[in-house]
Enzyme design. Structure first.
Site, PDB file in Angstrom:
ATOM      1  N   ILE A 227       0.816  -1.214   0.000  1.00  0.00           N
ATOM      2  CA  ILE A 227       0.000   0.000   0.000  1.00  0.00           C
ATOM      3  C   ILE A 227       0.848   1.262   0.000  1.00  0.00           C
ATOM      4  CG2 ILE A 227      -0.268   0.124   2.510  1.00  0.00           C
ATOM      5  CD1 ILE A 227      -2.812   1.027  -0.308  1.00  0.00           C
TER       6      ILE A 227
ATOM      7  N   GLU B 173      -7.594  -2.115   5.753  1.00  0.00           N
ATOM      8  CA  GLU B 173      -7.399  -2.741   7.066  1.00  0.00           C
ATOM      9  C   GLU B 173      -6.206  -3.667   7.086  1.00  0.00           C
ATOM     10  OE1 GLU B 173      -7.711  -6.146   6.613  1.00  0.00           O
ATOM     11  OE2 GLU B 173      -8.420  -5.722   4.594  1.00  0.00           O
TER      12      GLU B 173
ATOM     13  N   GLY C 137      -5.809  -7.100   0.812  1.00  0.00           N
ATOM     14  CA  GLY C 137      -6.339  -6.173   1.801  1.00  0.00           C
ATOM     15  C   GLY C 137      -5.510  -4.918   1.859  1.00  0.00           C
ATOM     16  N   GLU C 138      -5.395  -4.317   3.039  1.00  0.00           N
ATOM     17  CA  GLU C 138      -4.654  -3.084   3.307  1.00  0.00           C
ATOM     18  C   GLU C 138      -4.935  -1.967   2.301  1.00  0.00           C
ATOM     19  OE1 GLU C 138      -0.089  -3.730   1.665  1.00  0.00           O
ATOM     20  OE2 GLU C 138      -0.680  -4.939   3.409  1.00  0.00           O
ATOM     21  N   ALA C 139      -6.159  -1.948   1.716  1.00  0.00           N
ATOM     22  CA  ALA C 139      -6.615  -0.913   0.785  1.00  0.00           C
ATOM     23  C   ALA C 139      -5.956  -0.989  -0.580  1.00  0.00           C
ATOM     24  CB  ALA C 139      -6.429   0.486   1.376  1.00  0.00           C
TER      25      ALA C 139
END
Length: 359
Positions: A127, A185, A327-329
């Site tokens: 990210i 997240e 995940g993690e945007a």
């Protein structure tokens, strides 16, 4: 903890809050949060209508940019202008730990959550690179990592006060001047929590909503489904009230994502949703208050099996389908570039009259 500025690729655009506390927010109960969300303004219909009229006059066949035209008009309605812009996108990642991990639902131990947050801080995660590539401000909020939520198979994951505090972390994380928001997240065990929320909100069997998450095998999938079934039995109120589903089955990072998405709705900031876990947070809002996520688009369809089903239930059409499941945007972060292109075409293209082209 390392110094806040250590190793950040772009210090002015990467802010890490390693010990998020409970900031002030205009709600102190879940009922008050629901009331504020229900009172949020709709999009600016006049701006949307003007954007549609402008789009029809641009030097191209009508709606020939397909989804880009749709995204530009959606963006215009929420930004309140027929010429939208994505100049200050924000990516906020929230991290939390889950007590249900003691049930063997993840391929990784809970300690990985904090280790990954430190990696965000050092600029070494996916990210970080995506945020830099799209010019987004990145903030990361680690919420009480030394205090996991309770194991929801034994009772509620959070008290009301804990859930409200996590909602408030998200509510206060929206930066001034943000014109497009992405929420993400990090939390070992949170695919199990998201699947439990999905089961409570949409029904079906736990097995319908569980996926491999961090890479669990078939035995791990079975443990996930068993934990969710036990969690629903231990928390019957979760199937009756979406905000109770969040409190009883969710995690602090999921509540924080719900909080920042709700704040964006109140402030008319358009949102791009990330994968399965972020969409579960948004689903809580959508089920709690009709229209609560009208300001949101699905950034991508993840490889997590149940994500597509959840998007269908919410009537969200993903911008991208790239087989991502990090995940993690990350997926929504990539989609920022698509939305920025849509805004640039809507705002920068000449009309037929301006270009002297016969329409």
């Amino acid at each position: 903890m390392p110094d806040e500025g250590l190793g950040r690729v772009r210090p002015e655009r990467n802010e890490i809050d390693m010990n998020a506390t409970t900031p002030l927010a205009p709600f102190s109960t879940l009922a008050e949060f629901r009331e504020i969300l229900a009172a949020a303004p709709d999009c600016d219909q006049a701006a949307r209508d003007a954007a549609e009229a402008r789009n029809d006059r641009l030097t191209k066949p009508p709606r020939s940019l397909g989804r880009l035209d749709d995204l530009a008009i959606w963006l215009s309605g929420w930004q309140g202008t027929p010429k939208p812009a994505v100049d200050n996108p924000q990516i906020s990642v929230f991290a939390g730990n889950h007590g249900v991990t003691q049930r063997g639902v993840s391929a990784y131990p809970a300690e990985v959550t904090e280790q990954m947050v430190l990696n965000f801080q050092a600029g070494g995660a996916a990210i970080n690179q995506i945020a830099r590539s799209v010019g987004a401000r990145l903030t990361v909020h680690a919420i009480d990592l030394d205090r996991p939520t309770a194991d929801f198979t034994q009772g509620p994951a959070m008290t009301e006060a804990e859930c409200v505090a996590a909602l408030a972390v998200g509510w206060n994380a929206l930066l001034a001047g943000t014109d497009l928001l992405v929420a993400g997240e990090m939390g070992i065990g949170n695919t199990t929590a998201a699947a439990a929320i999905a089961t409570a909100l949409f029904g079906g069997e736990p097995r319908d909503w569980v996926g491999r998450g961090t890479g669990v095998d078939e035995s791990g999938m079975s443990r996930k489904a068993e934990a969710i079934a036990e969690g629903l039995a231990a928390n019957p109120v979760a199937s009756e009230d979406p905000l109770e589903a969040l409190r009883c089955l969710g995690g602090r990072e999921i509540a924080a994502m719900a909080g920042i998405i709700a704040r964006a709705r109140v402030e008319r900031v358009p949102v791009i949703l990330d994968g399965f876990i972020c969409t579960a947070a948004a689903a809580v809002l959508a089920k709690a208050v009709p229209g609560a996520i009208d300001h949101a688009q699905a950034g991508h369809q993840s490889a997590e099996a149940a994500h597509r089903n959840m998007l269908l239930r919410l009537e969200l059409d993903p911008i991208l389908t790239l087989g991502m499941r990090l995940g993690e945007a990350s997926g929504a972060g990539v989609a920022i570039g698509v939305v920025r292109a849509a805004a640039a075409c809507q705002s920068g293209m000449a009309s037929f009259a301006e270009a002297g082209v016969t329409g």
